[in-house]
Design an enzyme around this catalytic site. Structure first.
Site, PDB file in Angstrom:
ATOM      1  N   LYS A 242     -64.546  64.005  33.954  1.00 44.74           N
ATOM      2  CA  LYS A 242     -65.031  64.719  32.763  1.00 44.74           C
ATOM      3  C   LYS A 242     -66.328  65.468  33.076  1.00 44.74           C
ATOM      4  O   LYS A 242     -66.512  66.616  32.651  1.00 44.74           O
ATOM      5  CB  LYS A 242     -65.219  63.754  31.588  1.00 44.74           C
ATOM      6  CG  LYS A 242     -65.653  64.508  30.344  1.00 44.74           C
ATOM      7  CD  LYS A 242     -65.103  64.010  29.059  1.00 44.74           C
ATOM      8  CE  LYS A 242     -65.471  64.988  27.929  1.00 44.74           C
ATOM      9  NZ  LYS A 242     -65.207  64.478  26.612  1.00 44.74           N
TER      10      LYS A 242
ATOM     11  N   ARG B 152     -61.799  73.249  30.460  1.00 43.36           N
ATOM     12  CA  ARG B 152     -62.052  72.098  29.581  1.00 43.36           C
ATOM     13  C   ARG B 152     -60.916  71.868  28.588  1.00 43.36           C
ATOM     14  O   ARG B 152     -60.686  70.739  28.149  1.00 43.36           O
ATOM     15  CB  ARG B 152     -63.396  72.255  28.859  1.00 43.36           C
ATOM     16  CG  ARG B 152     -63.737  71.023  28.030  1.00 43.36           C
ATOM     17  CD  ARG B 152     -65.175  70.933  27.609  1.00 43.36           C
ATOM     18  NE  ARG B 152     -65.395  69.708  26.858  1.00 43.36           N
ATOM     19  CZ  ARG B 152     -66.559  69.260  26.465  1.00 43.36           C
ATOM     20  NH1 ARG B 152     -67.663  69.923  26.764  1.00 43.36           N
ATOM     21  NH2 ARG B 152     -66.667  68.134  25.779  1.00 43.36           N
TER      22      ARG B 152
ATOM     23  N   GLU C 236     -55.900  57.039  26.557  1.00 37.96           N
ATOM     24  CA  GLU C 236     -56.776  58.210  26.769  1.00 37.96           C
ATOM     25  C   GLU C 236     -57.112  58.338  28.258  1.00 37.96           C
ATOM     26  O   GLU C 236     -57.228  59.435  28.786  1.00 37.96           O
ATOM     27  CB  GLU C 236     -58.047  58.049  25.921  1.00 37.96           C
ATOM     28  CG  GLU C 236     -58.890  59.294  25.760  1.00 37.96           C
ATOM     29  CD  GLU C 236     -58.482  60.213  24.606  1.00 37.96           C
ATOM     30  OE1 GLU C 236     -57.878  59.745  23.638  1.00 37.96           O
ATOM     31  OE2 GLU C 236     -58.780  61.422  24.710  1.00 37.96           O
TER      32      GLU C 236
ATOM     33  N   ASN D 225     -57.670  68.375  26.411  1.00 34.51           N
ATOM     34  CA  ASN D 225     -57.026  68.217  25.105  1.00 34.51           C
ATOM     35  C   ASN D 225     -55.533  67.958  25.221  1.00 34.51           C
ATOM     36  O   ASN D 225     -54.787  68.202  24.260  1.00 34.51           O
ATOM     37  CB  ASN D 225     -57.253  69.463  24.254  1.00 34.51           C
ATOM     38  CG  ASN D 225     -58.709  69.631  23.901  1.00 34.51           C
ATOM     39  OD1 ASN D 225     -59.394  68.645  23.660  1.00 34.51           O
ATOM     40  ND2 ASN D 225     -59.188  70.846  23.903  1.00 34.51           N
TER      41      ASN D 225
ATOM     42  N   HIS E 259     -57.056  57.247  16.969  1.00 36.66           N
ATOM     43  CA  HIS E 259     -57.108  58.552  17.640  1.00 36.66           C
ATOM     44  C   HIS E 259     -56.347  58.507  18.979  1.00 36.66           C
ATOM     45  O   HIS E 259     -55.530  59.385  19.271  1.00 36.66           O
ATOM     46  CB  HIS E 259     -58.572  58.940  17.877  1.00 36.66           C
ATOM     47  CG  HIS E 259     -58.723  60.212  18.644  1.00 36.66           C
ATOM     48  ND1 HIS E 259     -58.470  61.442  18.098  1.00 36.66           N
ATOM     49  CD2 HIS E 259     -59.066  60.438  19.940  1.00 36.66           C
ATOM     50  CE1 HIS E 259     -58.661  62.374  19.010  1.00 36.66           C
ATOM     51  NE2 HIS E 259     -59.020  61.796  20.142  1.00 36.66           N
TER      52      HIS E 259
HETATM   53  P1  NAD Z   1     -63.982  54.292  16.468  1.00 38.21           P
HETATM   54  O1  NAD Z   1     -65.300  54.860  16.712  1.00 38.21           O
HETATM   55  O2  NAD Z   1     -63.435  54.360  15.100  1.00 38.21           O
HETATM   56  O3  NAD Z   1     -63.975  52.784  16.971  1.00 38.21           O
HETATM   57  C1  NAD Z   1     -62.816  52.024  16.817  1.00 38.21           C
HETATM   58  C2  NAD Z   1     -63.066  50.721  16.051  1.00 38.21           C
HETATM   59  O4  NAD Z   1     -63.678  49.771  16.917  1.00 38.21           O
HETATM   60  C3  NAD Z   1     -63.999  50.869  14.873  1.00 38.21           C
HETATM   61  O5  NAD Z   1     -63.584  50.010  13.850  1.00 38.21           O
HETATM   62  C4  NAD Z   1     -65.322  50.395  15.460  1.00 38.21           C
HETATM   63  O6  NAD Z   1     -66.247  49.953  14.483  1.00 38.21           O
HETATM   64  C5  NAD Z   1     -64.873  49.264  16.335  1.00 38.21           C
HETATM   65  N1  NAD Z   1     -65.730  48.935  17.456  1.00 38.21           N
HETATM   66  C6  NAD Z   1     -66.456  49.779  18.220  1.00 38.21           C
HETATM   67  N2  NAD Z   1     -66.970  49.125  19.259  1.00 38.21           N
HETATM   68  C7  NAD Z   1     -66.591  47.840  19.149  1.00 38.21           C
HETATM   69  C8  NAD Z   1     -66.792  46.691  19.952  1.00 38.21           C
HETATM   70  N3  NAD Z   1     -67.438  46.754  21.105  1.00 38.21           N
HETATM   71  N4  NAD Z   1     -66.265  45.517  19.535  1.00 38.21           N
HETATM   72  C9  NAD Z   1     -65.530  45.466  18.384  1.00 38.21           C
HETATM   73  N5  NAD Z   1     -65.264  46.530  17.618  1.00 38.21           N
HETATM   74  C10 NAD Z   1     -65.803  47.707  17.992  1.00 38.21           C
HETATM   75  O7  NAD Z   1     -62.863  54.989  17.410  1.00 38.21           O
HETATM   76  P2  NAD Z   1     -62.872  55.507  18.917  1.00 38.21           P
HETATM   77  O8  NAD Z   1     -61.494  55.352  19.396  1.00 38.21           O
HETATM   78  O9  NAD Z   1     -63.991  54.940  19.688  1.00 38.21           O
HETATM   79  O10 NAD Z   1     -63.199  57.057  18.754  1.00 38.21           O
HETATM   80  C11 NAD Z   1     -62.313  57.929  18.107  1.00 38.21           C
HETATM   81  C12 NAD Z   1     -63.101  59.132  17.648  1.00 38.21           C
HETATM   82  O11 NAD Z   1     -63.650  59.804  18.785  1.00 38.21           O
HETATM   83  C13 NAD Z   1     -62.274  60.154  16.909  1.00 38.21           C
HETATM   84  O12 NAD Z   1     -62.975  60.564  15.768  1.00 38.21           O
HETATM   85  C14 NAD Z   1     -62.144  61.294  17.886  1.00 38.21           C
HETATM   86  O13 NAD Z   1     -62.029  62.534  17.259  1.00 38.21           O
HETATM   87  C15 NAD Z   1     -63.425  61.182  18.654  1.00 38.21           C
HETATM   88  N6  NAD Z   1     -63.367  61.761  20.000  1.00 38.21           N
HETATM   89  C16 NAD Z   1     -64.355  62.605  20.350  1.00 38.21           C
HETATM   90  C17 NAD Z   1     -64.379  63.145  21.611  1.00 38.21           C
HETATM   91  C18 NAD Z   1     -65.517  64.030  22.028  1.00 38.21           C
HETATM   92  O14 NAD Z   1     -65.445  64.625  23.102  1.00 38.21           O
HETATM   93  N7  NAD Z   1     -66.562  64.107  21.252  1.00 38.21           N
HETATM   94  C19 NAD Z   1     -63.371  62.816  22.542  1.00 38.21           C
HETATM   95  C20 NAD Z   1     -62.373  61.929  22.153  1.00 38.21           C
HETATM   96  C21 NAD Z   1     -62.391  61.393  20.863  1.00 38.21           C
HETATM   97  N1  GLY Z   2     -62.227  65.215  24.525  1.00 42.35           N
HETATM   98  C1  GLY Z   2     -62.071  66.559  24.969  1.00 42.35           C
HETATM   99  C2  GLY Z   2     -63.333  67.195  25.415  1.00 42.35           C
HETATM  100  O1  GLY Z   2     -64.374  66.595  25.417  1.00 42.35           O
HETATM  101  O2  GLY Z   2     -63.318  68.343  25.767  1.00 42.35           O
END
Ligand code: NAD
Ligand code: GLY
Length: 367
Positions: A228, A242, A186, A246, A266
């Site tokens: 960002k 923005r 990412e 994506n 993701h």
């Molecule tokens: P996640 O939140 O599922 O975390 C990944 C895994 O790591 C989970 O099992 C979690 O419990 C575990 N975990 C978290 N912190 C930990 C730590 N410090 N030590 C051990 N385990 C830990 O996944 P992610 O990759 O953080 O986030 C993906 C999500 O974010 C997707 O749903 C995606 O759509 C969303 N997202 C949102 C935005 C936004 O701008 N809002 C941008 C990018 C992604």
């Molecule tokens: N992750 C894309 C955005 O925040 O716009």
């Protein structure tokens, strides 16, 4: 400690980045006195993160009335049902508008909690304490909140900014290796859309980054958050620039939805989608073949990302899923493509046969 400011007028907020922030009493005092408003705190976390960091965060908020909600872990639980669990806890315990929700976890917890905060009593404060690399460099910043729907990823949500983000790099020590790599993939997005030098720097420091070298990580998180923050300050609601954030998402979200939430990470689907976007950019004559191959190589070899899409998603299924992409305008698909490494562009007039060639390239993407 490093600080990045997201400049959004009266909704501006700081991102604090550094090692050991959750045990920094000075930061706790500052956040308590001048960043968050007075009132009760409810920490929202999950069953994996709670045993690791909940007690630490409760100590950070010592002196406040502080409760917690522990949700189930996983992308498949990023649903309205999880948001309802939060509402039920808040309503049954009579939490009022002066409550602050604090998201302690990765992007899943951050997105769910932000959406609950945006909608409970028509909006209460929230703060982000991201615990994955992906959340520290992307999802905790910029105010996109929401949940998945069986018909599409992140389809229900709101733009709603937190009061602050606290990114303690120490928490990355417990993050599984696969999650670190997905977060690094990412990170490459920021280089690919804006800054070729940063992309090349990431490629050449891959070994130390995969090892979570704390100084490098803080530097990388600050760079990403600054990009960002600048993009969000310019275009909070994604009417323009923005959309570049994506990169890889149009293909990636289709793969994530088709494969079932929780199968791919993701960051992995975004990396896969980025390779597909690089392939398409080369097909239409924007990106050189050499650069497309470089992108594929860096994601695959340096950051261990998948670069071959699942064989069982047909072209028709891709087109159907991509038609629900939030960037689609008047039925026209829009893609973030690359004119060069460091120059992302939103493109809408892609010939169907070129798109189909990318969707059907399988293990020959970017060749
Ligand atoms: P996640 O939140 O599922 O975390 C990944 C895994 O790591 C989970 O099992 C979690 O419990 C575990 N975990 C978290 N912190 C930990 C730590 N410090 N030590 C051990 N385990 C830990 O996944 P992610 O990759 O953080 O986030 C993906 C999500 O974010 C997707 O749903 C995606 O759509 C969303 N997202 C949102 C935005 C936004 O701008 N809002 C941008 C990018 C992604
Ligand atoms: N992750 C894309 C955005 O925040 O716009």
């Amino acid at each position: 400690m490093l600080t990045v400011e997201v400049e959004l007028g009266e909704r501006s907020y700081p991102i604090f980045i550094g090692a050991g922030l959750l045990t920094e009493s000075e930061l706790a005092a500052k956040v308590g006195a001048s960043v968050l408003r007075p009132g009760k705190v409810v920490i929202v976390t999950n069953e994996v993160v709670a045993p690791l960091y909940l007690a630490k965060l409760e100590s950070f908020f010592a002196g406040r009335d502080c409760a917690s909600i522990i949700l189930r872990d996983g992308e498949e639980h990023k649903t309205l049902a999880a948001v309802s669990e939060i509402y039920e806890f808040l309503l049954s315990n009579k939490y009022d508008r002066h409550t602050t929700l604090v998201a302690l976890g990765g992007g899943v917890i951050g997105d769910i909690t932000g959406f609950a905060a945006a909608t409970y009593l028509r909006g209460i404060d929230f703060a982000q304490v991201p615990t994955t690399l992906l959340a520290q460099v992307d999802s905790s910043v910029g105010g996109k909140t929401g949940v998945n729907h069986p018909l599409g990823k992140n389809m229900i949500g709101a733009f709603y900014q937190p009061r602050c983000v606290i990114a303690d790099t120490d928490v990355l020590k417990t993050l599984p290796e696969r999650e670190v790599k997905a977060g690094l993939a990412e990170v490459t997005k920021y280089g690919l859309i804006r800054d070729r030098d940063f992309f090349e720097w990431l490629a050449s420091h891959a070994a130390a980054l995969n090892d979570c070298d704390p100084d490098l990580m803080a530097q990388v998180i600050q760079t990403c958050c600054q990009v960002k923050a600048d993009v969000v300050a310019e275009d909070e609601r994604e009417t323009g620039v923005r959309a570049l954030l994506n990169l890889g998402h149009t293909f990636g979200h289709a793969i994530e939805t088709a494969s079932g939430y929780g199968t791919w990470l993701h960051g992995e689907t975004v990396a896969m989608g980025t390779v597909m976007a690089a392939d398409l950019s080369a097909r239409i004559g924007w990106l050189s073949q050499q650069d497309a191959q470089f992108i594929r190589r860096v994601l695959e070899e340096n950051f261990g990302m998948p670069v071959v899409p699942p064989a069982d998603i047909t072209t028709e299924r891709y087109l159907d899923l991509m038609a629900s992409d939030k960037k689609t305008e008047a039925g026209k698909l829009r893609f973030v493509l690359l004119r060069a490494i460091g120059e992302g562009v939103v493109a809408s007039d892609i010939e169907l046969d070129q798109l189909t060639s990318t969707l059907e390239a399988g293990d020959r993407l970017c060749e």
